[in-house]
Design a protein around this motif. Sequence first.
Motif, PDB file in Angstrom:
ATOM      1  N   GLU A   6       0.834  -1.190   0.000  1.00  0.00           N
ATOM      2  CA  GLU A   6       0.000   0.000   0.000  1.00  0.00           C
ATOM      3  C   GLU A   6       0.879   1.254   0.000  1.00  0.00           C
ATOM      4  O   GLU A   6       1.959   1.263   0.594  1.00  0.00           O
ATOM      5  N   PRO A   7       0.423   2.355  -0.651  1.00  0.00           N
ATOM      6  CA  PRO A   7       1.192   3.595  -0.598  1.00  0.00           C
ATOM      7  C   PRO A   7       1.221   4.149   0.820  1.00  0.00           C
ATOM      8  O   PRO A   7       0.297   3.948   1.599  1.00  0.00           O
ATOM      9  N   LEU A   8       2.301   4.845   1.140  1.00  0.00           N
ATOM     10  CA  LEU A   8       2.493   5.447   2.459  1.00  0.00           C
ATOM     11  C   LEU A   8       2.209   4.443   3.579  1.00  0.00           C
ATOM     12  O   LEU A   8       1.420   4.694   4.487  1.00  0.00           O
ATOM     13  N   LEU A 316      11.032  12.642   7.414  1.00  0.00           N
ATOM     14  CA  LEU A 316       9.869  13.522   7.278  1.00  0.00           C
ATOM     15  C   LEU A 316       8.657  12.760   6.751  1.00  0.00           C
ATOM     16  O   LEU A 316       7.539  12.915   7.249  1.00  0.00           O
ATOM     17  N   MET A 317       8.871  11.940   5.732  1.00  0.00           N
ATOM     18  CA  MET A 317       7.759  11.229   5.123  1.00  0.00           C
ATOM     19  C   MET A 317       7.297  10.047   5.964  1.00  0.00           C
ATOM     20  O   MET A 317       6.204   9.516   5.752  1.00  0.00           O
ATOM     21  N   SER A 318       8.123   9.629   6.913  1.00  0.00           N
ATOM     22  CA  SER A 318       7.683   8.561   7.807  1.00  0.00           C
ATOM     23  C   SER A 318       6.657   9.058   8.827  1.00  0.00           C
ATOM     24  O   SER A 318       5.893   8.260   9.378  1.00  0.00           O
ATOM     25  N   TRP A 324      -0.819   7.635   9.993  1.00  0.00           N
ATOM     26  CA  TRP A 324      -1.827   6.809   9.325  1.00  0.00           C
ATOM     27  C   TRP A 324      -1.972   5.459  10.003  1.00  0.00           C
ATOM     28  O   TRP A 324      -3.092   4.970  10.225  1.00  0.00           O
ATOM     29  N   GLU A 325      -0.844   4.846  10.371  1.00  0.00           N
ATOM     30  CA  GLU A 325      -0.890   3.525  11.011  1.00  0.00           C
ATOM     31  C   GLU A 325      -1.491   3.607  12.391  1.00  0.00           C
ATOM     32  O   GLU A 325      -2.228   2.699  12.807  1.00  0.00           O
TER      33      GLU A 325
END
Length: 328
Positions: A6-8, A316-318, A324-325
């Motif tokens: 899945e994305p992100l 940063l993107m984590s 989300w998780e």
Amino acid sequence: MSPLVEPLSFSLLGLVVAAMLLDLALGDPPWLPHPVVGMGRVIARLERAWNHGSAAARRRRGRWLVLVVVGGSWALGWGLLAVLAWLSPWLALAAELGLLATTLAARGLAEAGRAVAGPLARGELAEARRALSMIVGRDTAALDEAELARGAVETVAENTVDGITAPLFWALLGGAPLAMAYKAANTLDSMVGYRSPRYLDFGRASARFDDAVNWLPARLTALALWLAAWAIPGSRRAGALAATRREAPRHPSPNAGWPEAMVANLLGVRLGGLNQYAGRPSHRATLGTPLEPLGVAHIGRAIRHMHGGWLALLLLMSLPILAWEVFS
């Protein structure tokens, strides 16, 4: 998106990190076929077949070129992974890891910078000029130490985006297929995105599309470079953000100025100035404040900032992935 992850997501983040480590360990072995080479051959064939007729016809076929090459790269990547996933999820996972690694160029970019820095440190200007000529389009035959260092620093700074952080950005949004589509866009721009009589109309869509897909990654990269500088001794962080916002628009590229201006300000040097291309002078707007003269040491420092930048971007993107998780 990838047919596997899945994305992100944490699983995709782990895959991207593994691909980054694979690139750092192996780079691009010359014996291994590279997808960008295939993209280049397709682009060259289509350019020869389509780049003719009126200006309007060239622009129309140029838009089709973007659709065919970028869309085709995404579709081929997704289709390959889907077939392999049907055969074996582990086979597909290995293939996606390998494809992701081919979109990254951290090791190659660092090696290109060191190839100039090494002979320059030994006073071997002829060898340093030869090494720089392999990675820039400007004339290098008459460059002194400061200009050789400037060329290497500018190359490392500018290519941090299209060689590392932009592929990472798009990979985290859509896995290997989207990262491959990004590399297709980047390859199109490097081959036909010039404002020359031959490509002015045919390559217009390619240049504009490349500008669009690099717009956000370039600005995020500048921020990531600044954040990473807090962990790099000797960085001149004070005022670097404001100076970069002010100076980046001076660059002829809407995106390249952001990493270049940030690196110039973090190093305390001035980039840009007069370049020669086939004997013709070309003046680039200057970026950064020259607090110290450019020299060979700045190449290694630029490479350290490059590595810090991609690592900070991953962190940063984590954060949205973690959010989300946790909250989904």
